[in-house]
Scaffold this motif. Structure first.
Motif, PDB file in Angstrom:
ATOM      1  N   PRO A 191       0.813  -1.225   0.000  1.00 24.19           N
ATOM      2  CA  PRO A 191       0.000   0.000   0.000  1.00 24.19           C
ATOM      3  C   PRO A 191       0.845   1.273   0.000  1.00 24.19           C
ATOM      4  CG  PRO A 191      -0.877  -1.589   1.567  1.00 24.19           C
ATOM      5  CD  PRO A 191       0.453  -2.123   1.119  1.00 24.19           C
ATOM      6  N   ASN A 192       1.939   1.255   0.787  1.00 30.71           N
ATOM      7  CA  ASN A 192       2.851   2.402   0.811  1.00 30.71           C
ATOM      8  C   ASN A 192       3.488   2.616  -0.558  1.00 30.71           C
ATOM      9  OD1 ASN A 192       4.484   4.490   1.898  1.00 30.71           O
ATOM     10  ND2 ASN A 192       6.149   3.049   2.233  1.00 30.71           N
ATOM     11  N   GLY A 249      -4.675  10.932 -15.975  1.00 28.59           N
ATOM     12  CA  GLY A 249      -4.805   9.573 -16.485  1.00 28.59           C
ATOM     13  C   GLY A 249      -3.875   8.601 -15.768  1.00 28.59           C
ATOM     14  N   PHE A 250      -2.620   9.015 -15.566  1.00 26.69           N
ATOM     15  CA  PHE A 250      -1.666   8.173 -14.842  1.00 26.69           C
ATOM     16  C   PHE A 250      -2.152   7.899 -13.422  1.00 26.69           C
ATOM     17  CE2 PHE A 250       2.081   9.546 -17.657  1.00 26.69           C
ATOM     18  CZ  PHE A 250       2.038   8.352 -18.356  1.00 26.69           C
ATOM     19  N   TYR A 251      -2.627   8.954 -12.763  1.00 25.82           N
ATOM     20  CA  TYR A 251      -3.087   8.805 -11.380  1.00 25.82           C
ATOM     21  C   TYR A 251      -4.279   7.860 -11.300  1.00 25.82           C
ATOM     22  CZ  TYR A 251      -4.733   9.938  -6.698  1.00 25.82           C
ATOM     23  OH  TYR A 251      -5.147   9.855  -5.394  1.00 25.82           O
ATOM     24  N   LEU A 252      -5.245   8.029 -12.202  1.00 25.73           N
ATOM     25  CA  LEU A 252      -6.430   7.167 -12.192  1.00 25.73           C
ATOM     26  C   LEU A 252      -6.063   5.710 -12.482  1.00 25.73           C
ATOM     27  CD1 LEU A 252      -9.024   9.449 -14.032  1.00 25.73           C
ATOM     28  CD2 LEU A 252      -8.918   8.927 -11.589  1.00 25.73           C
ATOM     29  N   LEU A 253      -5.094   5.498 -13.378  1.00 28.31           N
ATOM     30  CA  LEU A 253      -4.655   4.140 -13.690  1.00 28.31           C
ATOM     31  C   LEU A 253      -4.032   3.477 -12.462  1.00 28.31           C
ATOM     32  CD1 LEU A 253      -4.159   1.856 -15.706  1.00 28.31           C
ATOM     33  CD2 LEU A 253      -2.029   2.993 -16.358  1.00 28.31           C
ATOM     34  N   LEU A 254      -3.166   4.207 -11.757  1.00 28.46           N
ATOM     35  CA  LEU A 254      -2.546   3.660 -10.548  1.00 28.46           C
ATOM     36  C   LEU A 254      -3.588   3.436  -9.454  1.00 28.46           C
ATOM     37  CD1 LEU A 254       0.733   5.775 -10.448  1.00 28.46           C
ATOM     38  CD2 LEU A 254       0.551   3.317 -10.866  1.00 28.46           C
ATOM     39  N   ASP A 255      -4.555   4.342  -9.355  1.00 30.68           N
ATOM     40  CA  ASP A 255      -5.622   4.187  -8.372  1.00 30.68           C
ATOM     41  C   ASP A 255      -6.452   2.938  -8.671  1.00 30.68           C
ATOM     42  OD1 ASP A 255      -7.084   5.339  -6.072  1.00 30.68           O
ATOM     43  OD2 ASP A 255      -8.724   5.493  -7.513  1.00 30.68           O
ATOM     44  N   LEU A 256      -6.716   2.681  -9.961  1.00 28.16           N
ATOM     45  CA  LEU A 256      -7.445   1.481 -10.356  1.00 28.16           C
ATOM     46  C   LEU A 256      -6.659   0.218 -10.010  1.00 28.16           C
ATOM     47  CD1 LEU A 256      -9.810   0.098 -11.831  1.00 28.16           C
ATOM     48  CD2 LEU A 256      -8.555   0.453 -13.977  1.00 28.16           C
ATOM     49  N   LEU A 257      -5.349   0.228 -10.286  1.00 28.82           N
ATOM     50  CA  LEU A 257      -4.513  -0.924  -9.951  1.00 28.82           C
ATOM     51  C   LEU A 257      -4.488  -1.176  -8.449  1.00 28.82           C
ATOM     52  CD1 LEU A 257      -1.476  -0.329 -12.359  1.00 28.82           C
ATOM     53  CD2 LEU A 257      -3.272  -2.068 -12.575  1.00 28.82           C
ATOM     54  N   HIS A 262      -6.347  -4.442  -3.740  1.00 31.65           N
ATOM     55  CA  HIS A 262      -7.056  -4.587  -2.468  1.00 31.65           C
ATOM     56  C   HIS A 262      -8.216  -5.588  -2.594  1.00 31.65           C
ATOM     57  CE1 HIS A 262      -4.785  -1.739  -0.179  1.00 31.65           C
ATOM     58  NE2 HIS A 262      -5.059  -0.721  -0.992  1.00 31.65           N
ATOM     59  N   LYS A 263      -8.891  -5.591  -3.737  1.00 28.44           N
ATOM     60  CA  LYS A 263      -9.982  -6.537  -3.939  1.00 28.44           C
ATOM     61  C   LYS A 263      -9.449  -7.977  -3.946  1.00 28.44           C
ATOM     62  CE  LYS A 263     -13.430  -3.818  -6.428  1.00 28.44           C
ATOM     63  NZ  LYS A 263     -14.174  -3.632  -7.699  1.00 28.44           N
ATOM     64  N   ASN A 264      -8.319  -8.178  -4.625  1.00 24.74           N
ATOM     65  CA  ASN A 264      -7.730  -9.528  -4.682  1.00 24.74           C
ATOM     66  C   ASN A 264      -7.259  -9.998  -3.316  1.00 24.74           C
ATOM     67  OD1 ASN A 264      -8.152  -9.847  -7.442  1.00 24.74           O
ATOM     68  ND2 ASN A 264      -6.206  -8.876  -7.976  1.00 24.74           N
ATOM     69  N   THR A 265      -6.669  -9.080  -2.544  1.00 24.60           N
ATOM     70  CA  THR A 265      -6.197  -9.450  -1.202  1.00 24.60           C
ATOM     71  C   THR A 265      -7.363  -9.769  -0.271  1.00 24.60           C
ATOM     72  OG1 THR A 265      -6.038  -7.092  -0.641  1.00 24.60           O
ATOM     73  CG2 THR A 265      -4.015  -8.206  -1.344  1.00 24.60           C
ATOM     74  N   GLN A 266      -8.459  -9.052  -0.441  1.00 21.72           N
ATOM     75  CA  GLN A 266      -9.647  -9.323   0.397  1.00 21.72           C
ATOM     76  C   GLN A 266     -10.253 -10.687   0.071  1.00 21.72           C
ATOM     77  OE1 GLN A 266     -12.208  -5.960  -0.239  1.00 21.72           O
ATOM     78  NE2 GLN A 266     -10.999  -4.589   1.052  1.00 21.72           N
TER      79      GLN A 266
END
Length: 268
Positions: A191-192, A249-257, A262-266
């Motif tokens: 996350p960091n 666009g870069f920020y939104l892409l990283l936010d999506l990743l 987090h969804k996969n870890t949950q």
């Protein structure tokens, strides 16, 4: 008979309502700003030669696409930004691991890292030009210099702040530093790392533009500096707007990743 919503359904409905309201106001404010800009330029409240206008920028965009190969200029800036970004992440991970493995090394290098991180990075660009010449290597290194030192310090701080009890448990079970790194330190800092990446992508873009100001003959930074020199302010403002869209666009892409991670870890 009217169905009574559960507390969870009411909460989800409230969250959806809030998200829709936020989206509406974002779009509304953007349309309001563009409309006010166009009207102020049309009624001569602002000088359209200096501040341009949305309609002039659309015509300028069409002209640059047809006659100045704008897609190539954007592609050059994207390439340099992405290369510097991935190099920053790789270098930051390597150096942070080295500093974590050797506390003596971290104590020796810490003042130098602080000093280099505080140095105005635009001051390095002329030196890089003398050392490497006016080419893409200089621009990529300029992009890296803006982000890499702060990235190393932030990542290393995350490494040393991991719960000491977890690391002690690894050693208790006859684990090594290698085990502690790959089973505790790195997973705990993902996350960091995403947070650092979100900051770094913008910093690398800023560094690349600084490099293109000084050492490039192509790219959006070159269009900005050339447009200001020949008073083609439409070029300057349009290039700045494109950079804003790229950064978003870069920020939104990283936010999506990050959300996918987090969804996969949950799930697991």
């Amino acid at each position: 008979m009217k169905k009574t919503l559960s507390a969870q359904e009411l909460y989800l409905k409230s969250v959806r309502h809030t998200n829709h309201a936020v989206l509406f106001w974002r779009i509304f404010l953007g349309i309001l700003f563009i409309s006010a800009w166009e009207l102020c330029a049309g009624y001569k409240i602002i000088d359209s030669f200096i501040f341009s206008s949305p309609s002039k920028l659309i015509r300028c965009l069409n002209d640059l696409l047809l006659h100045q190969n704008l897609t190539w200029q954007i592609g050059i800036t994207l390439f340099e930004t992405l290369v510097s970004f991935f190099l920053v992440i790789a270098v930051s991970l390597i150096f942070s691991i080295l500093l974590w493995r050797s506390r003596s090394l971290s104590r020796i290098l810490e003042p130098y890292m602080v000093m280099l991180n505080s140095l105005p990075k635009s001051a390095l660009a002329p030196l890089l030009i003398v050392w490497l010449g006016t080419n893409y290597k200089t621009i990529i290194l300029t992009g890296m210099s803006v982000a890499v030192f702060g990235s190393i310090m932030s990542l290393y701080t995350g490494f040393i702040e991991v719960d000491a009890e977890k690391i002690k448990l690894i050693y208790t079970l006859n684990g090594t530093k290698h085990d502690a790194l790959y089973k505790v330190i790195l997973p705990a800092n993902i996350p960091n790392l995403f947070s650092i990446m979100k900051v770094n992508i913008g910093l690398c873009l800023v560094g690349v533009i600084i490099g293109e100001f000084i050492a490039a003959k192509q790219g959006l930074g070159y269009l900005i500096i050339y447009g200001s020199q020949v008073f083609k302010m439409d070029w300057v403002i349009l290039s700045i707007l494109i950079l804003c869209i790229i950064a978003m666009g870069f920020y939104l892409l990283l936010d999506l990743l990050e959300k996918l991670y987090h969804k996969n870890t949950q799930r697991t």
